[in-house]
Scaffold this motif. Structure first.
Motif, short mmCIF file in Angstrom:
data_model
loop_
_atom_site.label_atom_id
_atom_site.label_comp_id
_atom_site.label_asym_id
_atom_site.label_seq_id
_atom_site.Cartn_x
_atom_site.Cartn_y
_atom_site.Cartn_z
N ILE A 82 17.20 6.30 -7.35
CA ILE A 82 17.01 5.21 -6.40
C ILE A 82 17.94 5.39 -5.22
O ILE A 82 19.16 5.50 -5.39
CB ILE A 82 17.27 3.84 -7.06
CG1 ILE A 82 16.31 3.61 -8.24
CG2 ILE A 82 17.17 2.71 -6.04
CD1 ILE A 82 16.66 2.41 -9.10
N GLY A 83 17.37 5.42 -4.02
CA GLY A 83 18.16 5.44 -2.80
C GLY A 83 18.37 4.02 -2.32
O GLY A 83 17.44 3.21 -2.33
N LEU A 84 19.58 3.71 -1.92
CA LEU A 84 19.93 2.36 -1.48
C LEU A 84 20.57 2.45 -0.11
O LEU A 84 21.53 3.20 0.09
CB LEU A 84 20.89 1.75 -2.51
CG LEU A 84 21.30 0.31 -2.40
CD1 LEU A 84 20.10 -0.63 -2.47
CD2 LEU A 84 22.30 -0.03 -3.51
N VAL A 85 20.03 1.69 0.85
CA VAL A 85 20.53 1.69 2.23
C VAL A 85 20.19 0.34 2.84
O VAL A 85 19.23 -0.31 2.42
CB VAL A 85 19.92 2.86 3.03
CG1 VAL A 85 18.43 2.68 3.27
CG2 VAL A 85 20.65 3.11 4.33
N HIS A 86 20.96 -0.10 3.83
CA HIS A 86 20.64 -1.37 4.47
C HIS A 86 19.44 -1.22 5.40
O HIS A 86 18.53 -2.05 5.38
CB HIS A 86 21.85 -1.94 5.21
CG HIS A 86 21.63 -3.32 5.74
ND1 HIS A 86 21.29 -4.38 4.91
CD2 HIS A 86 21.68 -3.82 6.99
CE1 HIS A 86 21.15 -5.47 5.65
NE2 HIS A 86 21.37 -5.16 6.92
N GLY A 87 19.45 -0.20 6.24
CA GLY A 87 18.30 0.06 7.11
C GLY A 87 18.49 -0.34 8.55
O GLY A 87 17.56 -0.26 9.35
N HIS A 88 19.70 -0.75 8.93
CA HIS A 88 19.94 -1.14 10.33
C HIS A 88 20.09 0.11 11.21
O HIS A 88 20.27 1.21 10.72
CB HIS A 88 21.16 -2.04 10.43
CG HIS A 88 22.44 -1.39 9.98
ND1 HIS A 88 22.71 -1.14 8.64
CD2 HIS A 88 23.49 -0.92 10.67
CE1 HIS A 88 23.89 -0.56 8.55
NE2 HIS A 88 24.39 -0.41 9.76
N GLY A 89 19.99 -0.11 12.48
CA GLY A 89 20.13 0.98 13.45
C GLY A 89 19.31 0.67 14.68
O GLY A 89 18.82 -0.45 14.85
N THR A 90 19.12 1.67 15.51
CA THR A 90 18.35 1.48 16.73
C THR A 90 17.11 2.37 16.71
O THR A 90 17.11 3.43 16.09
CB THR A 90 19.18 1.81 17.99
OG1 THR A 90 19.67 3.14 17.88
CG2 THR A 90 20.36 0.86 18.12
N GLY A 91 16.10 1.90 17.39
CA GLY A 91 14.85 2.66 17.44
C GLY A 91 14.15 2.65 16.09
O GLY A 91 14.77 2.43 15.05
#
Length: 163
Positions: A82-91
């Motif tokens: 399982i990959g876990l990441v918040h997902g924020h950023g630009t574009g």
């Protein structure tokens, strides 16, 4: 194995405590995963009273939370990765940023947050899952969180409550 999946709790800004509606699932969880935007490290303490907790930090988390959790993590649950990441950023969309965070890595599932929008779908053989938010539904009809069941198969579902 039962994994409760949370993201974007934003405590104490959006709620003073964990919602009562999620407590029964927390009590029976084997693991709790948080996809960022805890807001304060006390959320980790609250969740740790129920089960083992793991997670990543999000874009509103301060240095106190960042010091506890990385921005991206891979977790082994049974025979699944399982990959876990918040997902924020630009574009791009939050979902595309979450997928790109794990390019070149073999994952069966990607859990992400940030958008507060529940997502449950399979893309190119990878289960994409955003639990939404149990404390800040924004433009959603209800609050939500997720449950992953890990056994011979990996399955996910949303739990919706309130309005």
């Amino acid at each position: 194995m039962k994994i409760v999946v949370l993201s974007d709790t934003h405590i104490p800004k959006k709620a003073k405590a964990l919602p009562d509606a999620i407590i029964p699932d927390l009590e029976s969880a084997d693991l709790i995963l948080h996809a960022g935007d805890w807001q304060v490290p006390e959320v980790y303490s609250m969740l740790s009273a129920f089960s083992k907790v793991d997670g990543v930090h999000g874009n509103v988390d301060g240095q106190d939370v960042i010091s506890l959790f990385p921005d991206k993590k891979i977790i082994q649950a049974g025979k699944f990765t399982i990959g876990l990441v918040h997902g924020h950023g630009t574009g791009k969309t939050t979902e595309k940023r979450a997928i790109e965070a794990f390019i070149g890595e073999k994952v069966d599932c990607i859990i992400f947050g940030h958008s507060h929008i529940p997502v449950h779908k399979v893309t190119e053989g990878i289960l994409l899952f955003n639990p939404g938010s149990a404390t800040d539904k924004r433009r959603q009809k209800q609050f939500s969180y997720g449950i992953l069941e890990v056994g011979e198969k990996l399955s996910a579902k949303h739990v919706y409550f309130g309005g």
